[in-house]
Design a protein around this motif. Structure first.
Motif, PDB file in Angstrom:
ATOM      1  N   VAL A   1      80.593-103.855  30.918  1.00 57.76           N
ATOM      2  CA  VAL A   1      81.975-104.203  31.183  1.00 57.76           C
ATOM      3  C   VAL A   1      82.676-104.494  29.855  1.00 57.76           C
ATOM      4  N   ARG A   2      83.683-103.688  29.542  1.00 53.94           N
ATOM      5  CA  ARG A   2      84.444-103.859  28.297  1.00 53.94           C
ATOM      6  C   ARG A   2      85.647-104.756  28.531  1.00 53.94           C
ATOM      7  N   SER A   3      85.882-105.540  27.574  1.00 58.08           N
ATOM      8  CA  SER A   3      87.047-106.420  27.644  1.00 58.08           C
ATOM      9  C   SER A   3      88.307-105.615  27.378  1.00 58.08           C
ATOM     10  N   PRO A   4      89.440-106.061  27.847  1.00 60.28           N
ATOM     11  CA  PRO A   4      90.710-105.348  27.574  1.00 60.28           C
ATOM     12  C   PRO A   4      90.976-105.178  26.086  1.00 60.28           C
ATOM     13  N   ALA A   5      90.533-106.147  25.269  1.00 61.13           N
ATOM     14  CA  ALA A   5      90.777-106.033  23.821  1.00 61.13           C
ATOM     15  C   ALA A   5      89.983-104.886  23.230  1.00 61.13           C
ATOM     16  N   GLU A   6      88.722-104.691  23.731  1.00 65.86           N
ATOM     17  CA  GLU A   6      87.899-103.600  23.217  1.00 65.86           C
ATOM     18  C   GLU A   6      88.434-102.255  23.657  1.00 65.86           C
ATOM     19  N   GLU A   7      88.957-102.161  24.877  1.00 67.79           N
ATOM     20  CA  GLU A   7      89.481-100.900  25.369  1.00 67.79           C
ATOM     21  C   GLU A   7      90.730-100.463  24.611  1.00 67.79           C
ATOM     22  N   THR A   8      91.530-101.408  24.143  1.00 66.39           N
ATOM     23  CA  THR A   8      92.777-101.063  23.452  1.00 66.39           C
ATOM     24  C   THR A   8      92.609-100.995  21.930  1.00 66.39           C
ATOM     25  N   ARG A   9      91.396-101.316  21.421  1.00 66.97           N
ATOM     26  CA  ARG A   9      91.194-101.294  19.980  1.00 66.97           C
ATOM     27  C   ARG A   9      91.192 -99.850  19.482  1.00 66.97           C
ATOM     28  N   PRO A  10      92.025 -99.460  18.534  1.00 62.52           N
ATOM     29  CA  PRO A  10      92.083 -98.074  18.063  1.00 62.52           C
ATOM     30  C   PRO A  10      90.858 -97.734  17.209  1.00 62.52           C
ATOM     31  N   ARG A  11      90.496 -96.475  17.251  1.00 62.38           N
ATOM     32  CA  ARG A  11      89.412 -96.021  16.389  1.00 62.38           C
ATOM     33  C   ARG A  11      89.850 -96.050  14.926  1.00 62.38           C
ATOM     34  N   PRO A  12      88.907 -96.321  14.040  1.00 61.59           N
ATOM     35  CA  PRO A  12      89.288 -96.332  12.608  1.00 61.59           C
ATOM     36  C   PRO A  12      89.716 -94.940  12.152  1.00 61.59           C
ATOM     37  N   ALA A  13      90.782 -94.879  11.406  1.00 63.62           N
ATOM     38  CA  ALA A  13      91.305 -93.597  10.924  1.00 63.62           C
ATOM     39  C   ALA A  13      90.333 -92.975   9.932  1.00 63.62           C
ATOM     40  N   TYR A  14      90.172 -91.649  10.031  1.00 66.64           N
ATOM     41  CA  TYR A  14      89.268 -90.946   9.105  1.00 66.64           C
ATOM     42  C   TYR A  14      89.855 -90.890   7.702  1.00 66.64           C
ATOM     43  N   TRP A  15      91.157 -90.544   7.611  1.00 65.98           N
ATOM     44  CA  TRP A  15      91.777 -90.425   6.292  1.00 65.98           C
ATOM     45  C   TRP A  15      92.234 -91.799   5.834  1.00 65.98           C
ATOM     46  N   THR A  16      91.284 -92.561   5.380  1.00 63.70           N
ATOM     47  CA  THR A  16      91.612 -93.877   4.841  1.00 63.70           C
ATOM     48  C   THR A  16      92.234 -93.729   3.452  1.00 63.70           C
ATOM     49  N   THR A  17      92.769 -94.821   2.961  1.00 62.43           N
ATOM     50  CA  THR A  17      93.381 -94.791   1.632  1.00 62.43           C
ATOM     51  C   THR A  17      92.361 -94.412   0.561  1.00 62.43           C
ATOM     52  N   ARG A  18      91.138 -94.914   0.720  1.00 61.12           N
ATOM     53  CA  ARG A  18      90.102 -94.610  -0.269  1.00 61.12           C
ATOM     54  C   ARG A  18      89.770 -93.123  -0.271  1.00 61.12           C
ATOM     55  N   ARG A  19      89.656 -92.531   0.907  1.00 63.76           N
ATOM     56  CA  ARG A  19      89.340 -91.103   0.981  1.00 63.76           C
ATOM     57  C   ARG A  19      90.499 -90.249   0.483  1.00 63.76           C
ATOM     58  N   ARG A  20      91.708 -90.658   0.775  1.00 62.70           N
ATOM     59  CA  ARG A  20      92.860 -89.914   0.265  1.00 62.70           C
ATOM     60  C   ARG A  20      92.911 -89.968  -1.263  1.00 62.70           C
ATOM     61  N   ASP A  21      92.611 -91.134  -1.816  1.00 59.23           N
ATOM     62  CA  ASP A  21      92.591 -91.254  -3.277  1.00 59.23           C
ATOM     63  C   ASP A  21      91.510 -90.366  -3.886  1.00 59.23           C
ATOM     64  N   ARG A  22      90.344 -90.314  -3.258  1.00 56.37           N
ATOM     65  CA  ARG A  22      89.277 -89.447  -3.755  1.00 56.37           C
ATOM     66  C   ARG A  22      89.690 -87.978  -3.707  1.00 56.37           C
ATOM     67  N   LEU A  23      90.278 -87.575  -2.584  1.00 59.20           N
ATOM     68  CA  LEU A  23      90.710 -86.184  -2.465  1.00 59.20           C
ATOM     69  C   LEU A  23      91.772 -85.854  -3.502  1.00 59.20           C
ATOM     70  N   THR A  24      92.688 -86.777  -3.726  1.00 61.25           N
ATOM     71  CA  THR A  24      93.715 -86.553  -4.739  1.00 61.25           C
ATOM     72  C   THR A  24      93.095 -86.384  -6.124  1.00 61.25           C
ATOM     73  N   GLY A  25      92.122 -87.213  -6.439  1.00 52.99           N
ATOM     74  CA  GLY A  25      91.447 -87.093  -7.729  1.00 52.99           C
ATOM     75  C   GLY A  25      90.728 -85.754  -7.881  1.00 52.99           C
ATOM     76  N   TYR A  26      90.023 -85.329  -6.811  1.00 53.52           N
ATOM     77  CA  TYR A  26      89.333 -84.040  -6.870  1.00 53.52           C
ATOM     78  C   TYR A  26      90.318 -82.889  -7.035  1.00 53.52           C
ATOM     79  N   LEU A  27      91.470 -82.977  -6.375  1.00 53.78           N
ATOM     80  CA  LEU A  27      92.461 -81.914  -6.502  1.00 53.78           C
ATOM     81  C   LEU A  27      93.036 -81.864  -7.913  1.00 53.78           C
ATOM     82  N   PHE A  28      93.180 -83.011  -8.537  1.00 51.57           N
ATOM     83  CA  PHE A  28      93.710 -83.034  -9.906  1.00 51.57           C
ATOM     84  C   PHE A  28      92.728 -82.411 -10.895  1.00 51.57           C
ATOM     85  N   ILE A  29      91.433 -82.659 -10.720  1.00 53.82           N
ATOM     86  CA  ILE A  29      90.456 -82.121 -11.669  1.00 53.82           C
ATOM     87  C   ILE A  29      89.991 -80.728 -11.300  1.00 53.82           C
TER      88      ILE A  29
END
Length: 312
Positions: A7-35
């Motif tokens: 039985v899931r609580s209402p808070a768990e059911e409404t909790r969003p999944r963590p975004a894949y494109w986090t700030t850290r991953r975007r920064d890494r991709l930007t760095g790779y594109l620059f080099i």
């Protein structure tokens, strides 16, 4: 059997999944594109040609006969047995040593003079740096005419009653003439680098040295040289590598003559590959040139711990 369901609580059911494109991953991709462009250029224009040169050195490629035969280490054995190679290496050593010593000494001297607070220093900076941006071939052609037996240099000497030699056709003056022409072409670049390093030295150190009674030479030797030693290392590496890659000046001024007195390794490589059409042996000479440049660079880099101020 009873089925247990979580039985899931209402808070768990409404909790969003963590975004894949986090700030850290975007920064890494930007760095790779620059080099990526630099990395791609290094692979295409440096690593791949190095591998191909090594592969070609194991073959004999005759463009005229359209043959490409595997010969193993025959080209390297030919390199060891080449009677002209000692004189070529000697000419390369003389050219590189003369160019490096004269270029660095003159560049440092000009930088010290231009670092003084005098009138007209900006004009002199432009005057000494302008040859760096001039076309190399145009610069060399002008000097070729000036160094002829009836050229401008000997014309000036005639006005004071001195008969000048044929600078480019005498074994004693051809190498010196080529070195001087190359020094005048590129001394402005090292001068600017030294000037920037000199302007970064704290003036408080000089004032303290004067209070302690140190002479200008002592201050230069004990303060200036140690603090600009990283720039000296940089300019020495650039100048050494550049001296081993000089081709246009030799081709325009002397064509390797008289005899083989100015036939440096790069010009000898050109002769073997593109004049005699022995591309396999030319590739072997390229491997030798690469190993020499690599060895000198590694030696300079390891010696930095002994005389570079920030590495001690």
């Amino acid at each position: 059997m009873s089925t247990l369901t979580a039985v899931r609580s209402p808070a768990e059911e409404t909790r969003p999944r963590p975004a894949y494109w986090t700030t850290r991953r975007r920064d890494r991709l930007t760095g790779y594109l620059f080099i990526a462009p630099q990395l791609l250029g290094t692979v295409v224009f440096v690593l791949v040609p190095l591998v191909l040169v090594g592969w070609y050195s194991l073959h004999e490629w005759n463009v005229l006969a359209d043959t490409f035969d595997f010969v193993g280490t025959d080209n390297y054995q030919r390199l060891l047995d080449d009677p002209k190679l000692p004189s070529v290496l000697r000419a390369t050593l003389l050219f590189s040593a003369g160019l490096v010593l004269l270029n660095l000494a003159l560049a440092l001297l000009l930088a010290v003079l231009l670092n003084q607070k005098l009138r007209g220093t900006t004009v002199f900076r432009v005057l000494f740096f302008s040859p760096v941006v001039v076309s190399l071939v145009a610069w060399t052609i002008v000097w070729h005419f000036m160094l002829q037996s009836n050229g401008g240099i000997n014309g000036l000497l005639d006005t004071i009653g001195v008969q000048g030699p044929n600078w480019l056709r005498s074994g004693g003056t051809a190498m010196a003439a080529v070195v001087v022409v190359q020094v005048f072409k590129n001394v402005g670049l090292n001068m600017v680098l030294f000037l920037a390093a000199l302007q970064g030295v704290p003036q408080d150190l000089y004032e303290a040295a004067r209070v302690d009674g140190a002479s200008r030479w002592t201050a230069f030797r004990r303060i200036t040289l140690p603090l600009i030693s990283p720039t000296i290392l940089l300019t020495s590496i650039i100048t050494v590598v550049g001296s081993l890659q000089v081709f246009a000046q030799i081709a325009v001024l002397t064509q390797g003559g008289p005899g083989t007195s100015t036939t440096v390794l790069v010009y000898y490589l050109y002769q073997q590959a593109f004049q005699f059409h022995t591309f396999g042996y030319g590739a072997t000479l390229s491997v030798l040139l690469f190993l020499i440049v690599l060895l000198l660079t590694v030696v300079q880099w390891h010696l930095r711990k002994r005389w570079v101020f920030h590495e001690q």
